[in-house]
Design an enzyme around this catalytic site. Structure first.
Site, PDB file in Angstrom:
ATOM      1  N   ASP A  14       0.855  -1.184   0.000  1.00  0.00           N
ATOM      2  CA  ASP A  14       0.000   0.000   0.000  1.00  0.00           C
ATOM      3  C   ASP A  14       0.894   1.238   0.000  1.00  0.00           C
ATOM      4  OD1 ASP A  14      -2.167   1.666   0.100  1.00  0.00           O
ATOM      5  OD2 ASP A  14      -2.757   1.167   2.151  1.00  0.00           O
ATOM      6  N   ASP A 108      -2.661   2.557  -6.238  1.00  0.00           N
ATOM      7  CA  ASP A 108      -1.695   2.632  -5.146  1.00  0.00           C
ATOM      8  C   ASP A 108      -1.625   1.403  -4.243  1.00  0.00           C
ATOM      9  OD1 ASP A 108      -4.197   3.080  -4.083  1.00  0.00           O
ATOM     10  OD2 ASP A 108      -3.541   4.592  -2.658  1.00  0.00           O
ATOM     11  N   GLU A 109      -2.288   0.324  -4.598  1.00  0.00           N
ATOM     12  CA  GLU A 109      -2.181  -0.876  -3.761  1.00  0.00           C
ATOM     13  C   GLU A 109      -2.387  -2.135  -4.579  1.00  0.00           C
ATOM     14  OE1 GLU A 109      -5.250  -1.624  -0.805  1.00  0.00           O
ATOM     15  OE2 GLU A 109      -6.532  -0.117  -1.739  1.00  0.00           O
TER      16      GLU A 109
END
Length: 365
Positions: A14, A108-109
């Site tokens: 993350d 983003d993850e």
């Protein structure tokens, strides 16, 4: 507990305050300062906040006018999604150096299954540490990671030592970890569900574990069985490397409320063009058009129409959205309009099947 279950080595990566961190990376003048991506002092909703801003209580999905009250020094920056996507691709390229089993959840993850990996490294913890170091050295951003036997625990763990940290929950630690976990930390338990659990005397994983599956299904419906199993460390969802997009959307929050449908149509034209651009870029089409309307009193309304054929042309999207706009009288002035396409032609594609990997409980993590 785990002897008959596939034990995997799962990493959840993350990125730390991704959008805001990218803005600080590209503009050194923003480093160390409270930054909000999206929103404004007057209107709009914040997409992301830097850690400097979070110290004041500023967070994503917060109205800009509230955020500025909490943090008068807050700096608003317009989002640059193409830039975020560009950075995201570089990050994923690093992931693929370690495993082909990568399931992106957003820009983003992502989940990584490193049970068997390209580096032949038996330690998922060391792999996560190496990946985070490479992201920092090669891109200049920090990331946090959670490492455990399944996706659920890995995702919960990745939030523990943020920012720029990681946490490993070894197989023999899983049950204790889950029993001590605050119910609000359970992925899938939102604010409303947490309040309901509190009323039932459920505050921790241990409290949740005392409830039978029948009790949980009675009070939480289908989610009840999910809660019953995850608190026991059972979550067999595999990392799916070809996660299929199910919808695509664009929306705009206006600097001033709109009460005239003429002005709304002008805005819808631009939104339809943006949706079309994203569909064409992804090489997909959809049948269902949904119009999202948020009124000045923050009430939300959606109107949908399913066509007999797939479309991705901006003119056809706009015409359908116009029909939905005129479908019924607006109840108030409008602060936000959005268009989404679902029922995409990607949904007919079947994901590649991934075989489960069973290993002994005691192994290097």
């Amino acid at each position: 507990m785990f002897s008959d279950l596939p034990i995997r080595k799962i990493i959840h990566i993350d990125m730390d305050a991704f959008y805001a961190s990218v803005e600080q990376l590209d503009n050194p003048d923003l480093k160390g300062k409270p930054v909000a991506v999206g929103g404004s002092e007057k209107r709009g909703v914040i997409s992301a906040a830097s850690y400097e801003a979070r110290k004041f209580g500023v967070k994503s999905a917060m109205a800009g006018n509230l955020a500025i009250k909490l943090c008068p020094e807050l700096i608003f920056v317009k989002p640059r999604f193409e830039r975020y996507a560009e950075i995201s691709k570089k990050i994923r390229k690093i992931f693929y150096d370690y495993t082909h089993l990568v399931e992106p959840l957003s820009l983003d993850e992502a989940y990584l299954d490193v049970t068997t990996n390209k580096r032949g490294n038996p330690s998922a913890s060391l792999i996560a540490k190496e990946i985070r170091k490479r992201i920092y050295d090669e891109i200049g951003l920090t990331a946090s990671a959670g490492i455990s036997i399944n996706k659920f625990i890995a995702k919960v763990a990745s939030d523990y030592n943020k920012p720029n940290g990681q946490k490993t929950v070894n197989p023999e630690e899983v049950i204790t970890f889950l029993e001590q976990l605050d119910i609000r930390k359970f992925y899938g338990v939102g604010k409303v569900t947490a309040e309901k659990m509190y009323q039932l005397g459920i505050f921790t994983g241990k409290d949740l574990k005392l409830k039978s599956i029948d009790y949980l299904e009675e009070h939480f419906g289908k989610s009840g069985s999910y809660y019953y199993y995850v608190v026991r460390g059972i979550h067999n969802s595999e990392v799916k490397p070809n996660r299929i997009r199910k919808s695509l959307a664009a929306e705009r929050t206006f600097s001033e409320n709109l009460s005239s449908e003429v002005f709304m149509l002008e805005r819808l034209t631009h939104i339809a063009e943006e949706v079309s651009r994203r569909l064409l870029k992804s090489n997909v089409s959809g049948k269902t058009v949904t119009l999202k309307i948020k009124y000045s009193d923050f009430t939300l309304q959606t109107r949908s129409k399913t066509l007999p054929y797939f479309i991705n042309d901006s003119h056809l999207i706009l015409e359908t959205a116009k029909d939905l706009l005129y479908q019924e009288t607006l109840s108030n002035s409008v602060r936000l309009l959005g268009i989404s396409m679902s029922n995409l032609n990607t949904e007919t594609k079947k994901p590649v099947e991934q075989k489960s990997v069973s290993v002994q409980l005691k192994f290097e993590f």
